[in-house]
Design a protein around this motif. Structure first.
Motif, PDB file in Angstrom:
ATOM      1  N   ARG A  36       0.372  -1.259  -0.429  1.00 19.79           N
ATOM      2  CA  ARG A  36      -0.109  -0.237   0.128  1.00 19.79           C
ATOM      3  C   ARG A  36       0.778   1.110  -0.039  1.00 19.79           C
ATOM      4  O   ARG A  36       0.428   2.535  -0.667  1.00 19.79           O
ATOM      5  CB  ARG A  36      -0.750   0.059   0.841  1.00 19.79           C
ATOM      6  CG  ARG A  36      -1.944   1.350   1.031  1.00 19.79           C
ATOM      7  CD  ARG A  36      -2.780   1.394   0.317  1.00 19.79           C
ATOM      8  NE  ARG A  36      -3.709   1.918  -0.105  1.00 19.79           N
ATOM      9  CZ  ARG A  36      -4.421   2.760  -0.654  1.00 19.79           C
ATOM     10  NH1 ARG A  36      -4.620   2.241  -1.922  1.00 19.79           N
ATOM     11  NH2 ARG A  36      -5.410   3.603  -0.006  1.00 19.79           N
ATOM     12  N   THR A  37       1.643   1.555   0.729  1.00 17.53           N
ATOM     13  CA  THR A  37       3.160   2.317   0.789  1.00 17.53           C
ATOM     14  C   THR A  37       3.398   3.074  -0.763  1.00 17.53           C
ATOM     15  O   THR A  37       3.994   3.687  -1.182  1.00 17.53           O
ATOM     16  CB  THR A  37       3.904   2.113   1.340  1.00 17.53           C
ATOM     17  OG1 THR A  37       3.678   1.865   3.236  1.00 17.53           O
ATOM     18  CG2 THR A  37       4.913   3.661   1.891  1.00 17.53           C
ATOM     19  N   ALA A  38       3.317   1.238  -1.673  1.00 18.29           N
ATOM     20  CA  ALA A  38       4.054   2.149  -2.871  1.00 18.29           C
ATOM     21  C   ALA A  38       2.610   3.160  -4.054  1.00 18.29           C
ATOM     22  O   ALA A  38       3.026   3.949  -4.788  1.00 18.29           O
ATOM     23  CB  ALA A  38       4.963   1.092  -3.817  1.00 18.29           C
ATOM     24  N   GLU A  39       1.493   2.444  -3.458  1.00 19.45           N
ATOM     25  CA  GLU A  39       0.873   3.150  -4.110  1.00 19.45           C
ATOM     26  C   GLU A  39       0.441   4.027  -3.299  1.00 19.45           C
ATOM     27  O   GLU A  39       0.043   5.271  -4.299  1.00 19.45           O
ATOM     28  CB  GLU A  39      -0.624   2.077  -4.199  1.00 19.45           C
ATOM     29  CG  GLU A  39      -1.090   2.690  -5.400  1.00 19.45           C
ATOM     30  CD  GLU A  39      -3.200   1.764  -4.430  1.00 19.45           C
ATOM     31  OE1 GLU A  39      -4.384   2.115  -4.565  1.00 19.45           O
ATOM     32  OE2 GLU A  39      -2.920   0.686  -3.504  1.00 19.45           O
ATOM     33  N   LEU A  40       0.680   4.335  -2.210  1.00 21.11           N
ATOM     34  CA  LEU A  40      -0.161   5.921  -1.956  1.00 21.11           C
ATOM     35  C   LEU A  40       1.110   6.819  -2.541  1.00 21.11           C
ATOM     36  O   LEU A  40       1.106   8.098  -2.625  1.00 21.11           O
ATOM     37  CB  LEU A  40       0.285   5.681  -0.199  1.00 21.11           C
ATOM     38  CG  LEU A  40      -1.228   4.723   0.469  1.00 21.11           C
ATOM     39  CD1 LEU A  40      -0.609   4.988   1.767  1.00 21.11           C
ATOM     40  CD2 LEU A  40      -2.013   5.834  -0.109  1.00 21.11           C
ATOM     41  N   GLY A  41       2.270   6.465  -2.176  1.00 22.98           N
ATOM     42  CA  GLY A  41       3.617   7.054  -2.159  1.00 22.98           C
ATOM     43  C   GLY A  41       3.596   7.830  -4.298  1.00 22.98           C
ATOM     44  O   GLY A  41       3.924   9.055  -4.884  1.00 22.98           O
ATOM     45  N   ARG A  42       2.981   7.075  -5.145  1.00 29.60           N
ATOM     46  CA  ARG A  42       3.212   7.166  -6.779  1.00 29.60           C
ATOM     47  C   ARG A  42       1.270   8.759  -6.198  1.00 29.60           C
ATOM     48  O   ARG A  42       2.018   9.177  -7.064  1.00 29.60           O
ATOM     49  CB  ARG A  42       2.272   6.206  -7.361  1.00 29.60           C
ATOM     50  CG  ARG A  42       3.279   5.339  -7.885  1.00 29.60           C
ATOM     51  CD  ARG A  42       3.524   4.206  -8.222  1.00 29.60           C
ATOM     52  NE  ARG A  42       1.512   3.355  -8.186  1.00 29.60           N
ATOM     53  CZ  ARG A  42       2.422   2.234  -7.722  1.00 29.60           C
ATOM     54  NH1 ARG A  42       3.246   2.013  -7.709  1.00 29.60           N
ATOM     55  NH2 ARG A  42       1.104   1.468  -6.921  1.00 29.60           N
ATOM     56  N   ARG A  43       0.537   8.274  -5.958  1.00 26.51           N
ATOM     57  CA  ARG A  43      -1.160   8.952  -5.827  1.00 26.51           C
ATOM     58  C   ARG A  43       0.291  10.227  -4.788  1.00 26.51           C
ATOM     59  O   ARG A  43      -0.600  11.409  -5.339  1.00 26.51           O
ATOM     60  CB  ARG A  43      -1.689   8.718  -4.910  1.00 26.51           C
ATOM     61  CG  ARG A  43      -2.474   7.292  -5.493  1.00 26.51           C
ATOM     62  CD  ARG A  43      -3.385   7.170  -4.578  1.00 26.51           C
ATOM     63  NE  ARG A  43      -4.547   5.841  -5.110  1.00 26.51           N
ATOM     64  CZ  ARG A  43      -6.024   5.420  -4.314  1.00 26.51           C
ATOM     65  NH1 ARG A  43      -6.326   6.516  -3.343  1.00 26.51           N
ATOM     66  NH2 ARG A  43      -5.955   4.540  -4.581  1.00 26.51           N
ATOM     67  N   LEU A  44       1.035  11.083  -4.170  1.00 28.11           N
ATOM     68  CA  LEU A  44       1.212  11.331  -2.999  1.00 28.11           C
ATOM     69  C   LEU A  44       2.237  12.222  -4.117  1.00 28.11           C
ATOM     70  O   LEU A  44       1.424  13.449  -4.335  1.00 28.11           O
ATOM     71  CB  LEU A  44       2.406  11.019  -2.072  1.00 28.11           C
ATOM     72  CG  LEU A  44       2.328  12.467  -1.457  1.00 28.11           C
ATOM     73  CD1 LEU A  44       1.612  12.776  -0.558  1.00 28.11           C
ATOM     74  CD2 LEU A  44       3.494  12.080   0.160  1.00 28.11           C
ATOM     75  N   ALA A  45       3.034  11.821  -5.187  1.00 30.22           N
ATOM     76  CA  ALA A  45       3.767  12.293  -6.048  1.00 30.22           C
ATOM     77  C   ALA A  45       2.613  12.881  -7.403  1.00 30.22           C
ATOM     78  O   ALA A  45       3.212  13.527  -7.583  1.00 30.22           O
ATOM     79  CB  ALA A  45       4.917  11.269  -6.684  1.00 30.22           C
ATOM     80  N   ASP A  46       1.461  12.435  -7.497  1.00 32.08           N
ATOM     81  CA  ASP A  46       0.445  13.318  -8.320  1.00 32.08           C
ATOM     82  C   ASP A  46       0.173  14.562  -8.312  1.00 32.08           C
ATOM     83  O   ASP A  46      -0.054  15.219  -8.519  1.00 32.08           O
ATOM     84  CB  ASP A  46       0.217  11.677  -8.559  1.00 32.08           C
ATOM     85  CG  ASP A  46      -1.327  12.576 -10.064  1.00 32.08           C
ATOM     86  OD1 ASP A  46      -0.531  12.538 -10.938  1.00 32.08           O
ATOM     87  OD2 ASP A  46      -2.533  12.401  -9.171  1.00 32.08           O
ATOM     88  N   PHE A  47       0.008  14.291  -6.287  1.00 28.48           N
ATOM     89  CA  PHE A  47      -0.995  15.582  -6.286  1.00 28.48           C
ATOM     90  C   PHE A  47       0.156  15.938  -5.875  1.00 28.48           C
ATOM     91  O   PHE A  47      -0.522  17.975  -6.423  1.00 28.48           O
ATOM     92  CB  PHE A  47      -1.726  14.881  -4.906  1.00 28.48           C
ATOM     93  CG  PHE A  47      -2.707  13.984  -5.089  1.00 28.48           C
ATOM     94  CD1 PHE A  47      -4.312  14.842  -5.719  1.00 28.48           C
ATOM     95  CD2 PHE A  47      -3.310  13.169  -4.356  1.00 28.48           C
ATOM     96  CE1 PHE A  47      -5.107  14.353  -5.965  1.00 28.48           C
ATOM     97  CE2 PHE A  47      -4.926  12.058  -4.580  1.00 28.48           C
ATOM     98  CZ  PHE A  47      -5.602  12.935  -5.550  1.00 28.48           C
ATOM     99  N   LEU A  48       1.346  16.068  -5.507  1.00 28.69           N
ATOM    100  CA  LEU A  48       2.383  16.772  -4.871  1.00 28.69           C
ATOM    101  C   LEU A  48       2.921  17.744  -6.116  1.00 28.69           C
ATOM    102  O   LEU A  48       2.615  18.899  -7.049  1.00 28.69           O
ATOM    103  CB  LEU A  48       3.500  16.603  -4.523  1.00 28.69           C
ATOM    104  CG  LEU A  48       3.183  16.406  -3.294  1.00 28.69           C
ATOM    105  CD1 LEU A  48       4.754  15.390  -2.465  1.00 28.69           C
ATOM    106  CD2 LEU A  48       2.932  17.374  -2.376  1.00 28.69           C
TER     107      LEU A  48
END
Length: 324
Positions: A36-48
């Protein structure tokens, strides 16, 4: 699990929504599994990335608006009259606010009286709305009280044929320390453009003061030259001859007559008198001095009382008969 929008969804991507999404991801990362951390990391990068793009876009927009304000103000610098200034102001407001229609109105006590309308639509002849009262609780009253731009969904009834019925924005224009006019545009402005319109309205008030001052100076020069011509035409020829010159007093300064007549008056009352002596009507004086017609009438009443005249004609006769 925090409710985090998917990266490819289409939520409201304003600052608040993006900040909420980033905060939710950071909270969930504290307890997330490695997968889940990997998926959340991708989302975080996208939102940033999206937040950065939003900030850059907003910065570009603000820079464009600032440039627009500068250009709009400079376009008013050489306006030679109040009428020309009002027309140019409407054109520039339409450009600055991306609006189709702009109306500029005089504020006469508690009544808003449209005087200039402008539209960017070449197929439409701009119409001048009817005047309407400054109603308690209205957007115009709020704008006047706060001296800022106010937006509202409900367009004043008398302006709907001109501004449409999809909301509007309005701002007062302050001249010589008092609200003298309103600008209405046919769109509900976003915060950056509200700020732009507010800044422009402040600059416009200064331009009205400039035009009024220049007009007053021109009127005064004309009056002084007229006084000099009439003094010369009434002067005994012998008094100008070399022989008579020895026994004659030096001619009075050109503005002595004006000074003797205007001594009892305030500066603004003196301005009104000088315009009356040129034959200007109350409406013309109001436009020239950027004040209301009712204010002109009040000045005229006080002027006639102070100078001992019953009407304008008697005032003009008194001026012409003042000894020179």
């Amino acid at each position: 699990m925090a409710d985090v929008p998917e990266a490819n969804s289409q939520p409201d991507t304003g600052d608040t929504e993006l900040d909420r999404a980033v905060s939710g991801i950071l909270t969930e990362l504290r307890t997330a599994t490695p997968e889940r951390t990997a998926e959340l990391g991708r989302r975080l990068a996208d939102f940033l990335d999206r937040r950065k793009a939003l900030v850059e876009s907003r910065t570009d927009d603000i820079e464009a608006i600032a440039s627009g304000i500068d250009g709009a103000v400079h376009a008013l610098d050489d306006a030679a009259s109040s009428t020309e200034l009002m027309q140019r102001a409407c054109e520039r407001v339409a450009e600055l606010c991306s609006a189709r229609t702009v109306v500029l109105s005089r504020l006469e006590e508690d009544r808003i009286v449209p005087v200039v309308s402008f539209t960017t639509d070449p197929d439409i002849t701009p119409s001048l709305p009817l005047g309407f009262d400054l109603a308690p609780g209205s957007p115009e009253e709020h704008a006047l009280a706060a001296n800022t731009v106010t937006v509202d969904e409900l367009v004043p009834e008398s302006m709907r044929n001109t501004l449409g019925n999809n909301g509007f924005s309005t701002v007062p224009v302050v001249v010589d320390g008092r609200a003298a006019a309103f600008v209405h545009v046919d769109t509900m402005l976003d915060p950056p453009r509200r700020h732009a319109l507010s800044v422009f309205a402040e600059m416009l008030g200064g331009q009205f003061e400039r035009v009024g001052l220049e007009a007053r100076r021109e009127r005064q020069d004309l009056l002084l030259r007229d006084s000099a011509r009439r003094w010369s035409s009434n002067t005994d020829f012998d008094a100008l001859s070399p022989r008579g010159a020895a026994n004659s007093a030096p001619p009075p300064a050109e503005n002595d007559v004006d000074r003797r007549l205007l001594d009892p008056l305030t500066e603004r009352e003196a301005d009104v008198v000088r315009l009356i002596l040129t034959g200007a009507s109350n409406a013309s004086i109001a436009a020239e001095l950027v004040i209301t017609v009712d204010t002109v009438k009040s000045h005229v009443k006080r002027i006639l009382r102070k100078l001992g005249a019953t009407n304008r004609a008697e005032l003009i006769a008194k001026y012409r008969s003042t000894p020179r």
